[in-house]
Motif scaffolding. Structure first.
Motif, PDB file in Angstrom:
ATOM      1  N   LEU A   1      52.966  -0.338   4.361  1.00 18.35           N
ATOM      2  CA  LEU A   1      53.643   0.756   3.665  1.00 18.35           C
ATOM      3  C   LEU A   1      53.029   2.103   4.030  1.00 18.35           C
ATOM      4  CD1 LEU A   1      55.593   1.937   1.511  1.00 18.35           C
ATOM      5  CD2 LEU A   1      53.805   1.484  -0.187  1.00 18.35           C
ATOM      6  N   LEU A   2      51.692   2.188   3.996  1.00 20.97           N
ATOM      7  CA  LEU A   2      51.028   3.457   4.288  1.00 20.97           C
ATOM      8  C   LEU A   2      51.292   3.920   5.727  1.00 20.97           C
ATOM      9  CD1 LEU A   2      49.119   5.306   2.501  1.00 20.97           C
ATOM     10  CD2 LEU A   2      49.755   3.126   1.512  1.00 20.97           C
ATOM     11  N   ASP A   3      51.229   2.982   6.668  1.00 19.67           N
ATOM     12  CA  ASP A   3      51.512   3.337   8.067  1.00 19.67           C
ATOM     13  C   ASP A   3      52.927   3.892   8.217  1.00 19.67           C
ATOM     14  OD1 ASP A   3      49.044   2.551   8.782  1.00 19.67           O
ATOM     15  OD2 ASP A   3      49.629   0.819   9.975  1.00 19.67           O
ATOM     16  N   THR A   4      53.865   3.279   7.488  1.00 19.45           N
ATOM     17  CA  THR A   4      55.259   3.730   7.539  1.00 19.45           C
ATOM     18  C   THR A   4      55.384   5.146   6.985  1.00 19.45           C
ATOM     19  OG1 THR A   4      56.019   1.455   7.286  1.00 19.45           O
ATOM     20  CG2 THR A   4      57.625   3.167   6.827  1.00 19.45           C
ATOM     21  N   LEU A   5      54.725   5.411   5.849  1.00 18.74           N
ATOM     22  CA  LEU A   5      54.782   6.748   5.258  1.00 18.74           C
ATOM     23  C   LEU A   5      54.190   7.799   6.193  1.00 18.74           C
ATOM     24  CD1 LEU A   5      53.793   6.078   1.519  1.00 18.74           C
ATOM     25  CD2 LEU A   5      56.076   6.382   2.488  1.00 18.74           C
ATOM     26  N   ILE A   6      53.121   7.423   6.909  1.00 15.06           N
ATOM     27  CA  ILE A   6      52.500   8.356   7.853  1.00 15.06           C
ATOM     28  C   ILE A   6      53.449   8.646   9.028  1.00 15.06           C
ATOM     29  CG2 ILE A   6      50.613   8.602   9.537  1.00 15.06           C
ATOM     30  CD1 ILE A   6      48.909   6.943   7.405  1.00 15.06           C
ATOM     31  N   LYS A   7      54.134   7.589   9.495  1.00 11.37           N
ATOM     32  CA  LYS A   7      55.065   7.755  10.628  1.00 11.37           C
ATOM     33  C   LYS A   7      56.234   8.668  10.277  1.00 11.37           C
ATOM     34  CE  LYS A   7      54.184   3.385  12.965  1.00 11.37           C
ATOM     35  NZ  LYS A   7      54.414   1.961  12.709  1.00 11.37           N
ATOM     36  N   VAL A   8      56.655   8.661   9.019  1.00 12.92           N
ATOM     37  CA  VAL A   8      57.827   9.466   8.634  1.00 12.92           C
ATOM     38  C   VAL A   8      57.423  10.809   8.011  1.00 12.92           C
ATOM     39  CG1 VAL A   8      59.296   7.434   8.318  1.00 12.92           C
ATOM     40  CG2 VAL A   8      58.056   8.344   6.343  1.00 12.92           C
ATOM     41  N   LYS A   9      56.183  11.225   8.242  1.00 15.52           N
ATOM     42  CA  LYS A   9      55.725  12.526   7.713  1.00 15.52           C
ATOM     43  C   LYS A   9      56.654  13.636   8.197  1.00 15.52           C
ATOM     44  CE  LYS A   9      51.973  15.886   7.995  1.00 15.52           C
ATOM     45  NZ  LYS A   9      50.668  16.237   8.574  1.00 15.52           N
TER      46      LYS A   9
ATOM     47  N   ALA B   1      57.985  17.079   9.534  1.00 16.60           N
ATOM     48  CA  ALA B   1      57.357  18.104  10.384  1.00 16.60           C
ATOM     49  C   ALA B   1      57.036  19.349   9.562  1.00 16.60           C
ATOM     50  CB  ALA B   1      58.285  18.454  11.538  1.00 16.60           C
ATOM     51  N   ALA B   2      57.822  19.589   8.511  1.00 15.80           N
ATOM     52  CA  ALA B   2      57.633  20.790   7.692  1.00 15.80           C
ATOM     53  C   ALA B   2      56.480  20.661   6.689  1.00 15.80           C
ATOM     54  CB  ALA B   2      58.929  21.107   6.933  1.00 15.80           C
ATOM     55  N   ALA B   3      55.940  19.449   6.525  1.00 20.79           N
ATOM     56  CA  ALA B   3      54.839  19.246   5.559  1.00 20.79           C
ATOM     57  C   ALA B   3      53.563  19.876   6.099  1.00 20.79           C
ATOM     58  CB  ALA B   3      54.633  17.765   5.304  1.00 20.79           C
ATOM     59  N   LYS B   4      52.936  20.700   5.287  1.00 18.63           N
ATOM     60  CA  LYS B   4      51.715  21.406   5.711  1.00 18.63           C
ATOM     61  C   LYS B   4      50.500  20.908   4.928  1.00 18.63           C
ATOM     62  CE  LYS B   4      53.906  24.289   8.462  1.00 18.63           C
ATOM     63  NZ  LYS B   4      54.698  23.375   9.247  1.00 18.63           N
ATOM     64  N   GLY B   5      49.313  21.054   5.548  1.00 23.21           N
ATOM     65  CA  GLY B   5      48.082  20.669   4.864  1.00 23.21           C
ATOM     66  C   GLY B   5      47.911  19.157   4.808  1.00 23.21           C
ATOM     67  N   GLN B   6      47.063  18.716   3.879  1.00 23.04           N
ATOM     68  CA  GLN B   6      46.784  17.277   3.770  1.00 23.04           C
ATOM     69  C   GLN B   6      48.046  16.546   3.308  1.00 23.04           C
ATOM     70  OE1 GLN B   6      43.402  16.313   1.345  1.00 23.04           O
ATOM     71  NE2 GLN B   6      43.753  14.121   1.457  1.00 23.04           N
ATOM     72  N   TYR B   7      48.392  15.482   4.024  1.00 25.19           N
ATOM     73  CA  TYR B   7      49.638  14.746   3.736  1.00 25.19           C
ATOM     74  C   TYR B   7      49.419  13.681   2.658  1.00 25.19           C
ATOM     75  CZ  TYR B   7      53.796  11.845   4.692  1.00 25.19           C
ATOM     76  OH  TYR B   7      54.956  11.113   4.588  1.00 25.19           O
ATOM     77  N   LEU B   8      48.409  12.808   2.862  1.00 24.59           N
ATOM     78  CA  LEU B   8      48.099  11.795   1.837  1.00 24.59           C
ATOM     79  C   LEU B   8      47.119  12.418   0.845  1.00 24.59           C
ATOM     80  CD1 LEU B   8      47.532   8.582   4.018  1.00 24.59           C
ATOM     81  CD2 LEU B   8      49.605   9.248   2.809  1.00 24.59           C
ATOM     82  N   ARG B   9      47.614  12.842  -0.300  1.00 29.10           N
ATOM     83  CA  ARG B   9      46.776  13.588  -1.246  1.00 29.10           C
ATOM     84  C   ARG B   9      46.117  12.704  -2.292  1.00 29.10           C
ATOM     85  NH1 ARG B   9      49.337  19.507  -1.774  1.00 29.10           N
ATOM     86  NH2 ARG B   9      49.236  19.942   0.453  1.00 29.10           N
ATOM     87  N   GLY B  10      46.740  11.600  -2.590  1.00 28.81           N
ATOM     88  CA  GLY B  10      46.165  10.695  -3.591  1.00 28.81           C
ATOM     89  C   GLY B  10      46.867   9.351  -3.552  1.00 28.81           C
ATOM     90  N   ILE B  11      46.101   8.266  -3.701  1.00 33.07           N
ATOM     91  CA  ILE B  11      46.672   6.920  -3.694  1.00 33.07           C
ATOM     92  C   ILE B  11      46.066   6.139  -4.854  1.00 33.07           C
ATOM     93  CG2 ILE B  11      46.997   4.789  -2.368  1.00 33.07           C
ATOM     94  CD1 ILE B  11      46.378   6.499   0.167  1.00 33.07           C
TER      95      ILE B  11
ATOM     96  N   LEU C   1      41.612   8.600   3.289  1.00 32.56           N
ATOM     97  CA  LEU C   1      41.149   8.548   4.687  1.00 32.56           C
ATOM     98  C   LEU C   1      40.995   7.111   5.173  1.00 32.56           C
ATOM     99  CD1 LEU C   1      38.459  11.374   4.591  1.00 32.56           C
ATOM    100  CD2 LEU C   1      40.766  11.514   5.532  1.00 32.56           C
ATOM    101  N   LYS C   2      40.631   6.210   4.254  1.00 35.21           N
ATOM    102  CA  LYS C   2      40.441   4.806   4.623  1.00 35.21           C
ATOM    103  C   LYS C   2      41.778   4.045   4.645  1.00 35.21           C
ATOM    104  CE  LYS C   2      35.917   4.783   4.909  1.00 35.21           C
ATOM    105  NZ  LYS C   2      35.025   4.124   3.976  1.00 35.21           N
ATOM    106  N   ALA C   3      42.820   4.689   4.126  1.00 37.58           N
ATOM    107  CA  ALA C   3      44.120   4.013   4.047  1.00 37.58           C
ATOM    108  C   ALA C   3      44.934   4.168   5.321  1.00 37.58           C
ATOM    109  CB  ALA C   3      44.915   4.576   2.876  1.00 37.58           C
ATOM    110  N   GLN C   4      44.417   4.950   6.260  1.00 36.54           N
ATOM    111  CA  GLN C   4      45.161   5.195   7.487  1.00 36.54           C
ATOM    112  C   GLN C   4      44.684   4.274   8.601  1.00 36.54           C
ATOM    113  OE1 GLN C   4      45.441   9.437   8.419  1.00 36.54           O
ATOM    114  NE2 GLN C   4      44.854   9.901   6.324  1.00 36.54           N
ATOM    115  N   GLY C   5      45.658   3.659   9.243  1.00 42.00           N
ATOM    116  CA  GLY C   5      45.335   2.837  10.422  1.00 42.00           C
ATOM    117  C   GLY C   5      44.495   1.624  10.118  1.00 42.00           C
ATOM    118  N   GLY C   6      44.684   1.044   8.947  1.00 38.48           N
ATOM    119  CA  GLY C   6      43.928  -0.168   8.595  1.00 38.48           C
ATOM    120  C   GLY C   6      44.526  -1.414   9.189  1.00 38.48           C
ATOM    121  N   LYS C   7      43.975  -2.567   8.795  1.00 38.26           N
ATOM    122  CA  LYS C   7      44.508  -3.825   9.338  1.00 38.26           C
ATOM    123  C   LYS C   7      45.873  -4.135   8.735  1.00 38.26           C
ATOM    124  CE  LYS C   7      42.105  -6.694   5.981  1.00 38.26           C
ATOM    125  NZ  LYS C   7      41.228  -7.806   5.754  1.00 38.26           N
ATOM    126  N   LYS C   8      46.709  -4.785   9.494  1.00 39.87           N
ATOM    127  CA  LYS C   8      48.089  -5.025   9.057  1.00 39.87           C
ATOM    128  C   LYS C   8      48.301  -6.406   8.470  1.00 39.87           C
ATOM    129  CE  LYS C   8      49.118  -1.093  10.908  1.00 39.87           C
ATOM    130  NZ  LYS C   8      47.804  -0.848  11.439  1.00 39.87           N
TER     131      LYS C   8
END
Length: 235
Positions: free
Chosen positions: A192-200, A202-212, A227-234
């Motif tokens: 899920l997190l990888d998908t959300l990162i892929k669909v960020k 272009a107009a979003a500015k600053g830190q994208y993942l602000r809280g989980i 920071l640890k939620a990005q690019g983890g094991k699938k």
């Protein structure tokens, strides 16, 4: 402050205040904090650095979780002729056209997902005021308006979930049940997190993942380090 039960209070003691946990650690804690007598759903809430008031910053789509959600979804397909036969073969729970539109106009909404072939949308569009607020309106953005009925149904039955930002820029989504193995919950979380990162946007500015935050239906929330939620094991 609302009063919580004894089990909730005990569960809350397992969580360190203000600590940002690694995803795998958060999953373990969430499983331990589940205290209800039923198999609670594990949910993730993600606060994104977007302003959903702007159309180009809305985040919406769907993703197939590799380990499913633990819930079998009831699917209605709006289709006619050969596509209706295809829907039946693919395991649709309800299939119809004008008859289903009338049934829904009469107050029936006993299904979890609606799929429609594009030619049916003129008819289905009449149901916008009923299905829209319930999140049941077929939409091409999430793959529920399609000619490929077989694929749509197999993905939904396999564990496809939809996600979209609310007015505050948050996304809430289920990633499984407490009874799932921790590895499976983590696999769904990272997908899920990888998908959300892929669909960020272009107009979003600053830190994208602000809280989980991870939580169960009845349990307290566990904050996850973005920071640890990005690019983890699938898996």
């Amino acid at each position: 402050m609302p009063k919580h039960g004894k089990k909730y209070d005990e569960a809350f003691k397992l969580i360190e205040k203000n600590k940002l946990y690694d995803p795998e650690e958060a999953v373990d804690i969430v499983k331990k904090t589940a205290s209800a007598k039923f198999d609670e759903t594990v949910e993730v809430a993600v606060r994104l650095g977007v302003d959903p008031k702007h159309a180009d910053q809305q985040v919406r789509g769907a993703v197939v979780l590799p380990h499913g959600t633990g819930k079998t979804k009831t699917v209605l397909v709006f289709a006619k002729g050969e596509k209706a036969k295809e829907a039946e073969a693919a395991g649709a729970d309800f299939i119809g056209a004008e008859d289903m539109v009338e049934k829904i106009q009469g107050g029936w909404t006993d299904f979890d997902v609606a799929v429609a072939t594009p030619d049916m949308m003129g008819m289905v569009g009449k149901l916008g005021k009923i299905l829209g607020p319930k999140g049941l309106m077929p939409n091409p953005k999430v793959g529920t308006v399609t000619m490929d009925i077989t694929r749509a149904l197999s993905e939904i039955k396999a564990g496809k979930i939809e996600y979209r930002t609310d007015k505050a820029g948050n996304i809430h989504a289920p990633i499984g049940k407490v009874s799932f193995d921790a590895d499976k919950l983590a696999g769904n979380f990272f997908t899920l997190l990888d998908t959300l990162i892929k669909v960020k946007p272009a107009a979003a500015k600053g830190q994208y993942l602000r809280g989980i935050t991870l939580s169960t239906t009845m349990g307290p929330g566990v904050k996850v380090n973005p920071l640890k939620a990005q690019g983890g094991k699938k898996e």
